[in-house]
Design an enzyme around this catalytic site. Sequence first.
Site, short mmCIF file in Angstrom:
data_model
loop_
_atom_site.label_atom_id
_atom_site.label_comp_id
_atom_site.label_asym_id
_atom_site.label_seq_id
_atom_site.Cartn_x
_atom_site.Cartn_y
_atom_site.Cartn_z
N GLU A 64 -6.75 5.00 7.88
CA GLU A 64 -6.49 6.41 7.56
C GLU A 64 -7.72 7.04 6.88
OE1 GLU A 64 -2.78 5.72 5.53
OE2 GLU A 64 -1.88 5.21 7.45
N ASN A 84 0.87 -1.18 0.00
CA ASN A 84 0.00 0.00 0.00
C ASN A 84 0.91 1.23 0.00
OD1 ASN A 84 -1.81 2.05 0.50
ND2 ASN A 84 -2.28 1.41 2.61
N TRP A 85 0.99 1.86 -1.14
CA TRP A 85 1.92 2.99 -1.27
C TRP A 85 1.39 4.28 -0.65
CZ3 TRP A 85 3.97 2.57 -7.04
CH2 TRP A 85 4.92 1.54 -7.09
N GLY A 100 2.71 -1.29 4.32
CA GLY A 100 2.71 0.13 3.98
C GLY A 100 4.11 0.63 3.69
N GLY A 101 4.71 1.29 4.68
CA GLY A 101 6.02 1.93 4.51
C GLY A 101 7.08 1.05 3.86
N GLU A 138 -5.72 -4.99 10.57
CA GLU A 138 -4.65 -4.04 10.81
C GLU A 138 -4.93 -3.27 12.10
OE1 GLU A 138 -2.37 -2.67 7.06
OE2 GLU A 138 -4.14 -1.44 7.25
N HIS A 166 -9.54 1.49 5.00
CA HIS A 166 -8.25 1.65 5.67
C HIS A 166 -8.42 2.62 6.84
CE1 HIS A 166 -4.11 2.76 6.50
NE2 HIS A 166 -3.78 1.63 5.91
N GLY A 204 2.46 1.99 10.94
CA GLY A 204 3.50 3.02 10.87
C GLY A 204 4.21 3.29 12.19
P1 PGA Z 1 2.73 0.16 7.70
O1 PGA Z 1 1.28 0.45 7.11
O2 PGA Z 1 3.22 -1.14 7.09
O3 PGA Z 1 3.56 1.35 7.28
O4 PGA Z 1 2.59 0.03 9.18
C1 PGA Z 1 0.36 -0.58 6.89
C2 PGA Z 1 -0.90 -0.03 6.29
O5 PGA Z 1 -1.29 1.10 6.64
O6 PGA Z 1 -1.55 -0.68 5.44
#
Ligand code: PGA
Length: 254
Positions: A97, A11-12, A234-235, A167, A95, A173
């Site tokens: 976010e 997931n960019w 993610g990261g 998640e 997600h 993050g």
């Molecule tokens: P992360 O993010 O690997 O940077 O913790 C995961 C995500 O938000 O899907």
Amino acid sequence: MSKKKPVVIGNWKMHKTNSEAVIFIKEYLSLMSQKTTLYLAVPFTAIKMAADAAAGSAIVIGAQNVSDIAEGPLTGEVSAPMLCDVAAQFVILGHSERRRFFAEDDNLINRKIRITIQYGLQPLLCIGENAEQRSKDSSEQVVKSQLLSCLEGITDKQLNGLMIAYEPVWAIGTGVTPTADQANQMISMCRKTIADKWDKMTAQKVRLLYGGSVLPSNAREFTAQSEIDGLLVGGASLSVATFMEIVDNAIVSM
Ligand code: PGA
């Protein structure tokens, strides 16, 4: 039932321009040793070029969001038919976010899942408790409730093609993760919830992933668990070398 081959999804988020996306994909494909399908959820603007660069390869390109309606006066939104038109194949929905910064609730996410399926795109639903809910010991209740509300009215057949990522919001993050065993227990609870409400075969077929601070060093621990069918990264998906190491480690664990 034998364990499925783990699926790894990058997931960019709001990273990478068109040219950066294409460079990443070309480099990844040139270095890739095993033909393992992997998924990349790229920004809307990079979908077309990324899908062209990945055409015919083992990389599947998708989006990170979609509108809940197909067409209309919704400034700034992107619809499911528009995503099909640029060759996206899957969509991340719900997600944390999006829930937190864009006030998306389970109801809206449910409508987004429906339209995603209607247009032949594969939904990847994200669920997970936040730190406060965890501190109140209500993680399981929160995750179960998100799962049932987001999937309200979805049929067994539709559910078969779905991917769901557990998640925990506090793990995204942060560099902090649940233990692999804790993640496995939560995912097992999700599978049982699906088996109880839909049917057992469906519960076995749905891909249940773990996401949150996945790195090359912990990827294998998670995918070695009995109930974890893959990873949402993610990261660590932004660098070719790191992401490739995660994919390789995740798959060795089979
Ligand atoms: P992360 O993010 O690997 O940077 O913790 C995961 C995500 O938000 O899907």
